[in-house]
Design a protein around this motif. Sequence first.
Motif, PDB file in Angstrom:
ATOM      1  N   LYS A  54       0.819  -1.209   0.000  1.00  0.00           N
ATOM      2  CA  LYS A  54       0.000   0.000   0.000  1.00  0.00           C
ATOM      3  C   LYS A  54       0.857   1.265   0.000  1.00  0.00           C
ATOM      4  O   LYS A  54       0.398   2.338  -0.383  1.00  0.00           O
ATOM      5  CB  LYS A  54      -0.915   0.019   1.240  1.00  0.00           C
ATOM      6  CG  LYS A  54      -1.899  -1.129   1.291  1.00  0.00           C
ATOM      7  CD  LYS A  54      -2.845  -1.003   2.466  1.00  0.00           C
ATOM      8  CE  LYS A  54      -2.303  -1.690   3.701  1.00  0.00           C
ATOM      9  NZ  LYS A  54      -3.307  -1.807   4.774  1.00  0.00           N
ATOM     10  N   ALA A  75     -10.304   1.047   1.304  1.00  0.00           N
ATOM     11  CA  ALA A  75     -10.534   0.434  -0.002  1.00  0.00           C
ATOM     12  C   ALA A  75      -9.655  -0.798  -0.172  1.00  0.00           C
ATOM     13  O   ALA A  75     -10.112  -1.842  -0.662  1.00  0.00           O
ATOM     14  CB  ALA A  75     -10.247   1.455  -1.103  1.00  0.00           C
ATOM     15  N   PHE A  76      -8.396  -0.696   0.261  1.00  0.00           N
ATOM     16  CA  PHE A  76      -7.490  -1.846   0.172  1.00  0.00           C
ATOM     17  C   PHE A  76      -8.004  -3.014   1.004  1.00  0.00           C
ATOM     18  O   PHE A  76      -7.959  -4.168   0.573  1.00  0.00           O
ATOM     19  CB  PHE A  76      -6.091  -1.456   0.653  1.00  0.00           C
ATOM     20  CG  PHE A  76      -5.206  -0.958  -0.451  1.00  0.00           C
ATOM     21  CD1 PHE A  76      -4.796  -1.832  -1.462  1.00  0.00           C
ATOM     22  CD2 PHE A  76      -4.791   0.360  -0.492  1.00  0.00           C
ATOM     23  CE1 PHE A  76      -3.979  -1.380  -2.484  1.00  0.00           C
ATOM     24  CE2 PHE A  76      -3.976   0.815  -1.509  1.00  0.00           C
ATOM     25  CZ  PHE A  76      -3.572  -0.051  -2.516  1.00  0.00           C
ATOM     26  N   PHE A 122     -10.707  -4.664  -0.791  1.00  0.00           N
ATOM     27  CA  PHE A 122     -10.145  -5.359  -1.946  1.00  0.00           C
ATOM     28  C   PHE A 122      -9.485  -6.678  -1.531  1.00  0.00           C
ATOM     29  O   PHE A 122      -9.743  -7.728  -2.103  1.00  0.00           O
ATOM     30  CB  PHE A 122      -9.138  -4.430  -2.626  1.00  0.00           C
ATOM     31  CG  PHE A 122      -8.364  -5.062  -3.740  1.00  0.00           C
ATOM     32  CD1 PHE A 122      -8.998  -5.382  -4.951  1.00  0.00           C
ATOM     33  CD2 PHE A 122      -7.019  -5.342  -3.603  1.00  0.00           C
ATOM     34  CE1 PHE A 122      -8.281  -5.953  -5.987  1.00  0.00           C
ATOM     35  CE2 PHE A 122      -6.302  -5.913  -4.638  1.00  0.00           C
ATOM     36  CZ  PHE A 122      -6.934  -6.228  -5.831  1.00  0.00           C
ATOM     37  N   PHE A 123      -8.659  -6.622  -0.493  1.00  0.00           N
ATOM     38  CA  PHE A 123      -7.966  -7.834  -0.037  1.00  0.00           C
ATOM     39  C   PHE A 123      -8.952  -8.863   0.477  1.00  0.00           C
ATOM     40  O   PHE A 123      -8.782 -10.062   0.241  1.00  0.00           O
ATOM     41  CB  PHE A 123      -6.954  -7.486   1.065  1.00  0.00           C
ATOM     42  CG  PHE A 123      -5.752  -6.730   0.552  1.00  0.00           C
ATOM     43  CD1 PHE A 123      -5.195  -7.049  -0.689  1.00  0.00           C
ATOM     44  CD2 PHE A 123      -5.179  -5.718   1.295  1.00  0.00           C
ATOM     45  CE1 PHE A 123      -4.098  -6.358  -1.161  1.00  0.00           C
ATOM     46  CE2 PHE A 123      -4.074  -5.031   0.830  1.00  0.00           C
ATOM     47  CZ  PHE A 123      -3.529  -5.339  -0.414  1.00  0.00           C
ATOM     48  N   THR A 139     -11.984  -9.259  -0.537  1.00  0.00           N
ATOM     49  CA  THR A 139     -12.703  -9.816  -1.678  1.00  0.00           C
ATOM     50  C   THR A 139     -11.869 -10.865  -2.403  1.00  0.00           C
ATOM     51  O   THR A 139     -12.375 -11.926  -2.776  1.00  0.00           O
ATOM     52  CB  THR A 139     -13.077  -8.700  -2.669  1.00  0.00           C
ATOM     53  OG1 THR A 139     -13.531  -7.579  -1.937  1.00  0.00           O
ATOM     54  CG2 THR A 139     -14.154  -9.160  -3.630  1.00  0.00           C
ATOM     55  N   ILE A 140     -10.593 -10.566  -2.605  1.00  0.00           N
ATOM     56  CA  ILE A 140      -9.780 -11.562  -3.312  1.00  0.00           C
ATOM     57  C   ILE A 140      -9.231 -12.623  -2.352  1.00  0.00           C
ATOM     58  O   ILE A 140      -8.502 -13.531  -2.765  1.00  0.00           O
ATOM     59  CB  ILE A 140      -8.618 -10.921  -4.110  1.00  0.00           C
ATOM     60  CG1 ILE A 140      -7.624 -10.215  -3.171  1.00  0.00           C
ATOM     61  CG2 ILE A 140      -9.151  -9.943  -5.149  1.00  0.00           C
ATOM     62  CD1 ILE A 140      -6.346  -9.831  -3.857  1.00  0.00           C
TER      63      ILE A 140
END
Lengths: 268, 383
Positions: free
Chosen positions: B326, B373-374, B377-378, B380-381
């Motif tokens: 990040k 947001a990160f 994102f993390f 989700t994946i």
Amino acid sequence: MAGDGQDQPIIRLRGIRNAFGPQVIHNNLDLDVRRGEIIALVGGSGTGKSVLLRTIVGLNRPAAGSIEVFGQDILHLPKLERRKVEQRWGILFQNGALFSSLTVAQNIQVPLKEHLGLKGPMLEEIAALKIALAGLPPEAGAKYPSELSGGMKKRAGLARALALDPEIVFLDEPTAGLDPIGAAAFDQLIADLRDTVGFTVFLVTHDLDTLATVCDRIAVLGEKRVMVVGTMNDMLEQTNPWIVEYFHGPRGRAALDAKARADARRPD
Amino acid sequence: MMHSPSAAASGLLSFVEDSGRLRARLQGRWVVANAEVLDRLLGAAPAPAGRELDIDFSAIEAIDTVGAWLVHRTAARWQQAGGQAVITGATGEHEVLLGQVAKADRPAPPAQKKLGRFAAMLDRLGRRTVYVWEDLLRLVSFLGETVTAMFRLAFLHPGRFRLTSTFAQAQAVGIDAMPIVGLISFLIGVVIAYQGVDQLAMFGAQIFVVNLVAVSVLRELGILLTAIVIAGRSGSSFTAQIGSMKLNEEVDAMRTLGLDPVEVLVVPRVVALMVMLPCLAFFADVMGLLGGMLMSWVTLGIPPDVFLNRLAAAVTWKTYFVGVVKAPFFAVTIAVVGCLEGLQVEGSSESVGRRTTQSVVKGIFLVIVLDAAFSIFFATIGI
């Protein structure tokens, strides 16, 4: 007030010495300023014109010497007395030094509020009066310094310097950076105000037109002291090479010719 | 400070009726220091009603522009009301002064139309909304401009890249920030370990304090705190530096000399921060773990070698990379916001102060938004 008579000099400097480290700027400098005159301080770069002005108004304490203003020894006045003296003079700094977070009108009101405790509509009214006297348009009052041109900033600075109707006005290079028309108008404004309000003007300048048209006397700074004080005509008779160069150079000639023509045109 | 009105009143102004004419006799000092008293006295004067007023200057001691203005204003008021005002006993100087203030008498500029309270609130809200939107557009467009300039320098004109300036910035934002970043991270490690032990002791799982410290410092806190400190430290200094240059017209001078301020001022700062922020984040991670290790040793008696073994079991390289990846994004955000605010300085020195504050507030806000947001994102994946 004792010693505040008409014949006494309004500013009296004796034996002033200013030094920054080993570098001596002024040594044993004497100067008298008469009540009601417009006196200009000239001198080459680095002769300490601005330093002398700052010394008189108390922004710089001399290493030696005495300064009397209104007959009072201001270097040794108690704080409260000194503040009273400070109310009797106004200063126009080179770039106006207006408070950037205040409008022009608020800038003018600062000394009125601080020193006289005025408030309300009277403040607005006096600010509008000073704005008009300084030759600014009425809309200028609501503007911030950053919205003004250089010439308008100087006028606004002058309006603030005049807020308390001072007896002495100090001007640091009042016409520097103004166009010739603006500079001439500013000179005229200072001369008019001197004639009406009746203050004494002490100015630092390089503007030969200012020297030729509005100044009663000129003090030349050099060799760490005031070399000569006198009228423009006195200056022309000097033999010191620097003074000859200054007043007889092409620019000096032009300024004097312009003044002679203007005087000839005048009906009286 | 000021005379009391009644005492001053007797000394400054008196009215005398004289065969149908009203005579106002001015005495004492009609100067700015007495302005309020004089204004009140004149305001209380008998109503004009078409009469004549003599303003007698003969006994006046001193008058300045404000005193003259008050006289002028009173005379004008009488004339407007259909009366007559005549000035008597004035010397030549008084006349000149009165003439001067009469010239200064001019209609006030039309006042700005005032909105009602509700309307003013709506007005403010609308302006703010538009401003925020415009601000966002400016930021995105400036980011684009900066990235374009970086690619231009990297691929087309590598010779124009300012290496010296970049290194100087790297020193200022990176090396010089190490003490404060290190100290803060160390203390955070200490605090997490200390608080964690308290909670974990309830389950008898004190040893998991190592997992707690490792995961929170490596994934989140190390980089986030570093970014916040740097936003406060370097983002503000970018704004102040560029803002002062803007005020001093140095930025304009650059443009006229054919230099692009984005290339000269912005790119070195962005690059320096992009390189240094990951390094600082690594340093912060190390210091945070050290703090946790020290606290675990002191309060739990977990010796460092046990802590390190436990650490190896608790985290993988992935945990570290999730944090540190990040850093470049935070770096670009902080540097771009700081430089953009600096370039938007105009007018006065006050603007530098305002922009600097804005730069820090926006920098920290955007870093936290980006961090959130990160996280999403993390998650989700599935990392």
